[in-house]
Design a protein around this motif. Structure first.
Motif, short mmCIF file in Angstrom:
data_model
loop_
_atom_site.label_atom_id
_atom_site.label_comp_id
_atom_site.label_asym_id
_atom_site.label_seq_id
_atom_site.Cartn_x
_atom_site.Cartn_y
_atom_site.Cartn_z
N GLN A 1 -12.83 16.85 -40.13
CA GLN A 1 -14.38 16.71 -40.21
C GLN A 1 -14.44 15.59 -39.95
O GLN A 1 -13.30 14.19 -39.68
N GLY A 2 -16.13 15.01 -39.09
CA GLY A 2 -16.53 13.73 -38.41
C GLY A 2 -15.52 13.79 -37.15
O GLY A 2 -14.99 14.64 -36.32
N ASP A 3 -14.98 12.53 -36.71
CA ASP A 3 -14.49 12.31 -35.25
C ASP A 3 -13.15 13.38 -35.32
O ASP A 3 -12.30 12.13 -36.09
N GLN A 4 -12.97 14.18 -34.59
CA GLN A 4 -11.92 14.63 -34.35
C GLN A 4 -10.58 14.04 -33.82
O GLN A 4 -9.02 14.22 -34.41
N GLY A 5 -10.81 13.37 -33.22
CA GLY A 5 -9.37 12.02 -32.54
C GLY A 5 -8.98 11.70 -33.13
O GLY A 5 -7.33 10.96 -33.98
N ILE A 6 -9.81 10.73 -34.51
CA ILE A 6 -9.43 9.68 -35.25
C ILE A 6 -8.59 10.32 -36.24
O ILE A 6 -7.14 10.02 -36.34
N GLU B 1 -5.08 11.42 -34.74
CA GLU B 1 -4.06 10.59 -34.48
C GLU B 1 -3.35 10.27 -36.24
O GLU B 1 -2.75 9.89 -36.37
#
Length: 228
Positions: free
Chosen positions: A158-163, A166
């Motif tokens: 959930q939230g920023d998928q990119g983060i 990684e």
């Protein structure tokens, strides 16, 4: 004539992977599972995801079993319909039996949903029992496995998928590097143990200290030969 015969050993080697992704296709195959697959593959890891890794003509169950057995680490993507799939649950049990770490990713569910009575997973397991396609002992095995894995530290997608992607990749890379170092240490220890034995054999073979080799070779000389 083209030789199309493939030995079982060659087939097994083709299925070796760093990471095996366990997931419910109805929920996350085209979303979370694919994102995780591509992100890890871009980091030059061998990742097994059925829709990306299976080839026409390969025996599906055998291929899955070999991929799970060879993987250094497993990812289990838990979603709302995950426990509706008997295949997902069978894979999860095989993953746990392999002894490799299992990293859970929770998508739309929380860890407690995997073990909570009356929750979505509990209801799905009850349906498996009611249909009688799976015996009660197997259902209870699935329940116990889900409960254990629910306590594994993992990720909420959930939230920023990119983060999140990684962070997952960094975690996977750390596990693989730790396994590589452990394997290297075991090889080094094995080499040291074998070295002592080989020195003993060499010294016995040349009858160390007799008239023919006195003053010509020492144990230190033998060790030097092995180190070079």
């Amino acid at each position: 004539m083209i030789n199309v015969e493939v030995s079982s050993q060659e087939f097994h080697c083709n299925m070796e992977c760093h990471v095996f992704i366990n997931h419910c296709g109805k929920d996350v195959k085209k979303t979370v599972a694919s994102l995780v697959y591509h992100n890890l593959s871009n980091k030059r890891l061998r990742v097994f995801l059925d829709c990306k890794s299976l080839q026409q003509g390969q025996p599906f169950p055998l291929t899955i079993h070999q991929a799970i057995a060879s993987a250094s680490i497993h990812i289990a993507i838990f979603s709302n319909k995950y426990a509706e799939s008997a295949w997902c649950l069978r894979e999860l049990c095989l993953m746990e039996e392999s002894g490799a770490p299992i990293i859970p990713i929770f998508c739309g569910v929380r860890p407690r949903d995997l073990r909570q009575n009356g929750g979505v997973y509990s209801k799905s397991l009850r349906k498996h029992r009611l249909t009688r396609r799976v015996d009660g002992e197997t259902v209870e095995k699935w329940r116990a496995t889900l409960r254990r894995i629910s306590y594994n530290y993992g990720f909420q997608f959930q939230g920023d998928q990119g983060i999140v992607l990684e962070e997952i990749a960094e975690c996977i890379m750390q596990h693989i590097e730790a396994k590589r170092r452990l394997q290297f240490s075991r090889v080094a220890l094995s080499w040291d143990a074998n070295l002592e034995y080989k020195i003993l054999i060499i010294c016995k073979t040349i009858r160390y200290g007799d008239v023919h080799c006195r003053g010509c070779i020492t144990a230190a000389d033998v060790i030097g030969l092995f180190k070079n």
